[in-house]
Motif scaffolding. Structure first.
Motif, PDB file in Angstrom:
ATOM      1  N   ASP A   1      42.618-140.634  64.144  1.00  0.00           N
ATOM      2  CA  ASP A   1      42.211-140.804  65.537  1.00  0.00           C
ATOM      3  C   ASP A   1      43.161-140.124  66.521  1.00  0.00           C
ATOM      4  N   THR A   2      44.127-139.363  66.016  1.00  0.00           N
ATOM      5  CA  THR A   2      45.058-138.682  66.906  1.00  0.00           C
ATOM      6  C   THR A   2      44.335-137.587  67.685  1.00  0.00           C
ATOM      7  N   LEU A   3      44.510-137.585  69.003  1.00  0.00           N
ATOM      8  CA  LEU A   3      43.911-136.548  69.837  1.00  0.00           C
ATOM      9  C   LEU A   3      44.864-135.360  69.903  1.00  0.00           C
ATOM     10  N   VAL A   4      44.327-134.176  69.589  1.00  0.00           N
ATOM     11  CA  VAL A   4      45.137-132.962  69.512  1.00  0.00           C
ATOM     12  C   VAL A   4      44.381-131.820  70.177  1.00  0.00           C
ATOM     13  N   THR A   5      45.070-130.719  70.363  1.00  0.00           N
ATOM     14  CA  THR A   5      44.398-129.486  70.730  1.00  0.00           C
ATOM     15  C   THR A   5      44.019-128.774  69.440  1.00  0.00           C
ATOM     16  N   ARG A   6      42.732-128.769  69.150  1.00  0.00           N
ATOM     17  CA  ARG A   6      42.252-128.127  67.917  1.00  0.00           C
ATOM     18  C   ARG A   6      42.147-126.628  68.162  1.00  0.00           C
ATOM     19  N   PRO A   7      42.860-125.817  67.390  1.00  0.00           N
ATOM     20  CA  PRO A   7      42.858-124.375  67.652  1.00  0.00           C
ATOM     21  C   PRO A   7      41.554-123.719  67.231  1.00  0.00           C
ATOM     22  N   SER A   8      41.364-122.495  67.654  1.00  0.00           N
ATOM     23  CA  SER A   8      40.238-121.699  67.174  1.00  0.00           C
ATOM     24  C   SER A   8      40.445-121.404  65.690  1.00  0.00           C
ATOM     25  N   CYS A   9      39.398-121.615  64.899  1.00  0.00           N
ATOM     26  CA  CYS A   9      39.510-121.457  63.445  1.00  0.00           C
ATOM     27  C   CYS A   9      38.438-120.506  62.931  1.00  0.00           C
ATOM     28  N   PRO A  10      38.752-119.694  61.930  1.00  0.00           N
ATOM     29  CA  PRO A  10      37.714-118.882  61.295  1.00  0.00           C
ATOM     30  C   PRO A  10      36.777-119.766  60.482  1.00  0.00           C
ATOM     31  N   LEU A  11      35.495-119.456  60.518  1.00  0.00           N
ATOM     32  CA  LEU A  11      34.491-120.225  59.800  1.00  0.00           C
ATOM     33  C   LEU A  11      34.110-119.521  58.500  1.00  0.00           C
ATOM     34  N   PRO A  12      33.762-120.285  57.448  1.00  0.00           N
ATOM     35  CA  PRO A  12      33.368-119.666  56.180  1.00  0.00           C
ATOM     36  C   PRO A  12      32.169-118.732  56.325  1.00  0.00           C
ATOM     37  N   SER A  13      31.294-119.043  57.267  1.00  0.00           N
ATOM     38  CA  SER A  13      30.077-118.248  57.458  1.00  0.00           C
ATOM     39  C   SER A  13      30.291-117.059  58.384  1.00  0.00           C
ATOM     40  N   GLY A  14      31.525-116.912  58.896  1.00  0.00           N
ATOM     41  CA  GLY A  14      31.814-115.855  59.851  1.00  0.00           C
ATOM     42  C   GLY A  14      31.956-116.422  61.250  1.00  0.00           C
ATOM     43  N   GLY A  15      32.601-115.665  62.135  1.00  0.00           N
ATOM     44  CA  GLY A  15      32.832-116.152  63.489  1.00  0.00           C
ATOM     45  C   GLY A  15      33.969-117.148  63.522  1.00  0.00           C
ATOM     46  N   ARG A  16      34.149-117.768  64.668  1.00  0.00           N
ATOM     47  CA  ARG A  16      35.246-118.699  64.864  1.00  0.00           C
ATOM     48  C   ARG A  16      34.798-119.882  65.702  1.00  0.00           C
ATOM     49  N   THR A  17      35.512-120.993  65.527  1.00  0.00           N
ATOM     50  CA  THR A  17      35.298-122.136  66.403  1.00  0.00           C
ATOM     51  C   THR A  17      36.049-121.892  67.704  1.00  0.00           C
ATOM     52  N   ARG A  18      35.703-122.650  68.708  1.00  0.00           N
ATOM     53  CA  ARG A  18      36.429-122.565  69.981  1.00  0.00           C
ATOM     54  C   ARG A  18      37.596-123.540  69.981  1.00  0.00           C
ATOM     55  N   GLU A  19      38.648-123.171  70.693  1.00  0.00           N
ATOM     56  CA  GLU A  19      39.739-124.119  70.893  1.00  0.00           C
ATOM     57  C   GLU A  19      39.205-125.311  71.673  1.00  0.00           C
ATOM     58  N   ALA A  20      39.683-126.505  71.314  1.00  0.00           N
ATOM     59  CA  ALA A  20      39.215-127.718  71.982  1.00  0.00           C
ATOM     60  C   ALA A  20      40.399-128.648  72.225  1.00  0.00           C
ATOM     61  N   SER A  21      40.591-129.075  73.454  1.00  0.00           N
ATOM     62  CA  SER A  21      41.658-130.025  73.771  1.00  0.00           C
ATOM     63  C   SER A  21      41.103-131.441  73.694  1.00  0.00           C
ATOM     64  N   GLY A  22      41.968-132.386  73.356  1.00  0.00           N
ATOM     65  CA  GLY A  22      41.547-133.781  73.277  1.00  0.00           C
ATOM     66  C   GLY A  22      40.578-134.055  72.148  1.00  0.00           C
ATOM     67  N   ALA A  23      40.663-133.282  71.047  1.00  0.00           N
ATOM     68  CA  ALA A  23      39.781-133.489  69.896  1.00  0.00           C
ATOM     69  C   ALA A  23      40.480-134.369  68.866  1.00  0.00           C
ATOM     70  N   MET A  24      39.721-135.202  68.173  1.00  0.00           N
ATOM     71  CA  MET A  24      40.299-136.000  67.100  1.00  0.00           C
ATOM     72  C   MET A  24      40.754-135.088  65.971  1.00  0.00           C
ATOM     73  N   PHE A  25      41.893-135.433  65.377  1.00  0.00           N
ATOM     74  CA  PHE A  25      42.471-134.587  64.336  1.00  0.00           C
ATOM     75  C   PHE A  25      41.488-134.328  63.205  1.00  0.00           C
ATOM     76  N   ASN A  26      40.748-135.350  62.783  1.00  0.00           N
ATOM     77  CA  ASN A  26      39.902-135.161  61.606  1.00  0.00           C
ATOM     78  C   ASN A  26      38.628-134.360  61.891  1.00  0.00           C
ATOM     79  N   THR A  27      38.359-134.013  63.165  1.00  0.00           N
ATOM     80  CA  THR A  27      37.189-133.182  63.434  1.00  0.00           C
ATOM     81  C   THR A  27      37.408-131.748  62.961  1.00  0.00           C
TER      82      THR A  27
END
Length: 339
Positions: free
Chosen positions: A126-152
């Motif tokens: 349940d820790t809220l973190v800034t989740r960085p942009s990540c490469p996806l297995p299918s291609g492309g990337r996720t967006r950076e997100a602030s205040g996201a739960m760690f396990n997301t």
């Protein structure tokens, strides 16, 4: 002549039988090795993340010992518990029925130089973190997100995003990644003959299907998994209280493994190895039985007393009391001690 020829035929037959048995034994051993290695799934995390990561620590070279080629350097491993491979088995063991894989358990395992001690740091899901942009297995990337739960991070981008987020939060380079499937964890505990754990409080959790009075209990695999996942049966439904139980379980498992002489019971050794490899997803540096055995052998001197368990320092999030944030500077100092 007839007697000598008869003895010769008997010896020849015995030799052929022995050779056949040896060949069968070699074939069985080869099949077991192939099967166990084939159980392991792997993800090329280094390839996906490239150089955009914390630097590896610079260590002084040590003299090699041909008689003891096992590695002795410090090591950081991100260990996740997930339901990604369990399907119906996971639901029967108390898992959720939501779509997609989830990770309820996250630990950074730091092995000291010399591999005579280790620290296991739990990161509350349940820790809220800034989740960085990540490469996806299918291609492309996720967006950076602030205040996201760690396990997301894991739910959104799998192991690569989980490692990327852990390194972003901690500033620690993860040398390896190990993901343990929940139902496979239950099989591992059963293969070891169960595990003995002492709880300080009564547990009554419909979601994890676990009911235990306070005290010492010898748990089977389903019960041990229930203990690792129990949250709502604890006072306040706290994730931090669940982590305390998980850390007790880690210590109890280390004690059980130390007390179980697997080398004298090949059948049990195979059952344990099959349960372990069948429940694992690793980075490509640990995706064979040989590599896992080498890691295990390098850690063979560790006992439960040599392993320290702690939780990343956190405080309730000011804007959401159901979530937590890192408590500074304590969290930063903890991670700095592991670099």
């Amino acid at each position: 002549m007839g007697g000598r020829g008869g003895r010769s035929n008997v010896l020849r037959a015995a030799g052929l039988a022995l050779a056949g048995a040896l060949l069968l034994g070699i074939a069985a051993a080869g099949w077991a090795y192939w099967h166990l290695s084939g159980n392991i799934r792997s993800v090329d995390i280094d390839g996906a993340l490239g150089d955009d990561r914390p630097a590896r620590p610079v260590t002084a070279p040590s003299a090699s010992d041909p008689a003891d080629p096992l590695p002795t350097g410090a090591l950081n491993i991100l260990v996740l518990g997930s339901d990604s491979r369990s399907g119906e088995e996971n639901r029967e063991l108390g898992g959720g029925d939501s779509e997609g894989a989830r990770s309820d358990t996250a630990m950074v395992v730091h092995v000291d130089p010399g591999r005579a001690g280790a620290t296991v740091v739990s990161i509350p899901r349940d820790t809220l973190v800034t989740r960085p942009s990540c490469p996806l297995p299918s291609g492309g990337r996720t967006r950076e997100a602030s205040g996201a739960m760690f396990n997301t991070a894991y739910a959104l981008g799998g192991p690569v995003c989980a490692v990327k987020t852990a390194e972003s939060v901690t500033g620690v380079r993860m040398d390896h990644y190990i993901e343990i499937d929940f139902s496979g964890f239950a099989k591992l505990v059963d293969a070891l003959g169960g595990v003995t754990v002492t709880t300080d409080v009564d547990i009554d959790d419909d979601k994890s299907h676990l009911r235990l009075p306070a005290g010492t209990h010898h748990l089977d695999g389903a019960q041990a998994l229930g203990l690792a996942r129990t949250r709502y049966g604890l006072a306040g439904g706290s994730d931090l209280a669940r982590i305390e139980l998980q850390q007790k379980l880690v210590k109890a498992l280390l004690e059980q493994i130390s007390a179980t002489d697997l080398l004298t019971d090949p059948a049990k050794l195979y059952r344990v190895a099959d349960a372990v490899t069948g429940s694992l997803t690793t980075d490509t540096g640990l995706d064979s039985l040989g590599e896992l055995m080498r890691l295990g052998q390098s850690l063979a001197g560790l006992s439960a007393d040599d392993v320290r368990t702690v939780t990343m320092p956190v405080v309730p999030a000011p804007w959401d009391t159901n979530r937590v944030v890192a408590r500074e500077p304590d969290a930063r100092e903890l991670w700095e001690s592991l670099r």
